[in-house]
Design a protein around this motif. Sequence first.
Motif, short mmCIF file in Angstrom:
data_model
loop_
_atom_site.label_atom_id
_atom_site.label_comp_id
_atom_site.label_asym_id
_atom_site.label_seq_id
_atom_site.Cartn_x
_atom_site.Cartn_y
_atom_site.Cartn_z
N ARG A 1 10.23 -113.20 -26.13
CA ARG A 1 11.65 -112.85 -26.24
C ARG A 1 12.06 -112.84 -27.71
N VAL B 1 7.32 -116.97 -24.65
CA VAL B 1 8.02 -117.71 -23.61
C VAL B 1 7.03 -118.33 -22.64
N SER C 1 10.91 -125.04 -24.51
CA SER C 1 12.32 -124.79 -24.19
C SER C 1 12.53 -124.26 -22.78
N VAL C 2 11.47 -123.78 -22.13
CA VAL C 2 11.63 -123.19 -20.78
C VAL C 2 10.85 -123.95 -19.72
N PHE D 1 11.36 -121.96 -16.03
CA PHE D 1 10.75 -120.63 -15.87
C PHE D 1 9.38 -120.76 -15.23
N MET E 1 13.12 -116.90 -13.75
CA MET E 1 13.92 -117.69 -14.68
C MET E 1 15.07 -118.35 -13.92
N LEU F 1 19.38 -120.78 -16.04
CA LEU F 1 19.48 -120.07 -17.32
C LEU F 1 20.61 -120.63 -18.17
N GLU G 1 21.44 -119.88 -24.49
CA GLU G 1 20.40 -119.73 -25.52
C GLU G 1 19.16 -118.98 -25.03
N ASP G 2 19.11 -118.66 -23.74
CA ASP G 2 18.03 -117.81 -23.22
C ASP G 2 18.32 -116.33 -23.44
N TYR H 1 13.65 -109.49 -23.63
CA TYR H 1 12.39 -110.03 -23.14
C TYR H 1 11.34 -108.91 -23.07
#
Length: 121
Positions: A38, A48, A62-63, A67, A82, A85, A88-89, A93
């Motif tokens: 992303r 990601v 961060s995910v 995710f 995902m 959410l 900040e996502d 992508y």
Amino acid sequence: QVQLVESGGGLVQPGGSLRLSCAASGSIRSIYAMGWYRQAPGKQRELVASITSGSSTNYAESVKGRFTISRDNAKNTGYLQMNSLKPEDTAVYYCNAVVKAIGTLTPRNYWGQGTQVTVSS
């Protein structure tokens, strides 16, 4: 040639969910690793999640826990589910795949055109 086409992006409220798809087509012999990257405005493109041909997965910190990356080898398609959410996502992508095309000797890296994900209330 090989093409990757993403779909499933859009606008979602914080806490919501989206599922991205990446369909590979063309003269495909084998698809090795697949991944989702992303890029947010003003930032560098970042990994990601990725998945190997044997379905081993890797996630950005961060995910993690929100995710899930998966793939359907019979359909030459990868997915990114995902959940939870956050604003900040928000980013474009991109799907990435390492593909060995028919008639070639070595695998190549391919990119999709990108799909916008916006998380906002």
